[in-house]
Design an enzyme around this catalytic site. Structure first.
Site, mmCIF file in Angstrom:
data_model
loop_
_atom_site.group_PDB
_atom_site.id
_atom_site.type_symbol
_atom_site.label_atom_id
_atom_site.label_comp_id
_atom_site.label_asym_id
_atom_site.label_seq_id
_atom_site.Cartn_x
_atom_site.Cartn_y
_atom_site.Cartn_z
ATOM 1 N N HIS A 195 21.279 -25.963 96.772
ATOM 2 C CA HIS A 195 22.051 -24.744 96.271
ATOM 3 C C HIS A 195 22.167 -23.649 97.625
ATOM 4 O O HIS A 195 21.297 -23.876 98.725
ATOM 5 C CB HIS A 195 21.291 -24.075 95.294
ATOM 6 N N LYS A 250 20.240 -18.767 95.715
ATOM 7 C CA LYS A 250 19.821 -19.023 94.500
ATOM 8 C C LYS A 250 18.384 -18.664 94.316
ATOM 9 O O LYS A 250 17.373 -19.301 95.162
ATOM 10 C CB LYS A 250 20.090 -20.797 94.370
#
Length: 238
Positions: free
Chosen positions: A145, A149
């Site tokens: 990600h 995140k």
């Protein structure tokens, strides 16, 4: 308001990237955004009220783990069905599930709103069942990600790990990578001494999550109970 925007009214809770993406996409999906509320507007219990939600038929929440549970609770108490895409707060989910049922409200929570990921989870379940008797295959999850995140593993990574562990009846590790602006990539790796199987889902644009959340919001209107992507997927496939 354009003709394309007329339709169910949706309140967006969270004014970050996902919230703004939902606001942009909603008219294309025939939904009207009737309110946009900041991520921490409900601190002190006063920000998310029936009046602030402005007649919404449903609310969509994408904020941060420390704010999500309070936001969900406020929407439920205001009598507005809520779709929550924030992850990292699921220790509060049992309590809010009970609250939703007690209030005869509606809560839709999922770690990932991509319909493709929901299908991918079912593929993972079938793969685990097929490989379970073959103890030569180890499995692990790699989830990647963007750098902002906060939770690791991600909610989706943890969900896929749990699906594999249930099917394989053994522990499955998760490797979390945070880099650049990657919306989300999840890879299942089944490794044996002389061969390897890789299954990958790659989100190419964060709009895939906004699209699924808006689909869930429309689906949730008029329902009572607590739901997730499997419920929505079952509805789409029947």
């Amino acid at each position: 308001m354009t003709a394309a925007a007329r339709g169910p009214r949706v309140a967006v809770i969270g004014d970050g990237k996902m919230g703004r993406t939902i606001v942009q996409l909603a008219p294309e999906r025939g939904l009207t955004v009737c309110a946009m509320i900041g991520a921490r507007a409900n601190e002190g219990g006063r920000g998310i009220t029936r009046a602030a939600l402005n007649g919404a038929d449903a609310a969509v929440e994408f904020t941060e783990p420390s704010a999500a549970a309070a936001n969900v609770e406020a929407a439920l108490r205001a009598g507005v069905p809520i779709v929550c895409g924030t992850t990292g707060w699921y220790d509060e989910l049992p309590r809010l599930r009970e609250l939703a049922l007690a209030l005869k409200g509606a809560l839709f929570a999922a770690p990932n709103f991509s319909v493709g990921v929901a299908v991918f989870a079912r593929i993972a379940e079938r793969a685990a069942a097929a490989l379970a008797p073959l103890e030569t295959f180890d499995a692990h999850v790699v989830e990647t990600h963007h750098t902002a995140k906060k939770d690791a593993p991600s909610g989706t990574g943890a969900m896929l790990r749990d699906v594999l562990q249930q099917g394989l009846h053994r522990d499955v590790p998760v490797t979390s990578v945070r880099t650049g602006s990657v919306p989300g990539t999840h890879e299942l790796i089944f490794d044996a001494p002389f061969e390897q199987i890789r299954l990958t889902h790659e989100a190419r644009d964060r709009r895939v999550f906004a699209d699924g959340a808006l689909l869930a919001a429309r689906w949730l209107i008029g329902r009572t109970g607590v739901f997730g992507m499997n419920d929505l997927l079952d509805s789409l496939l029947t």
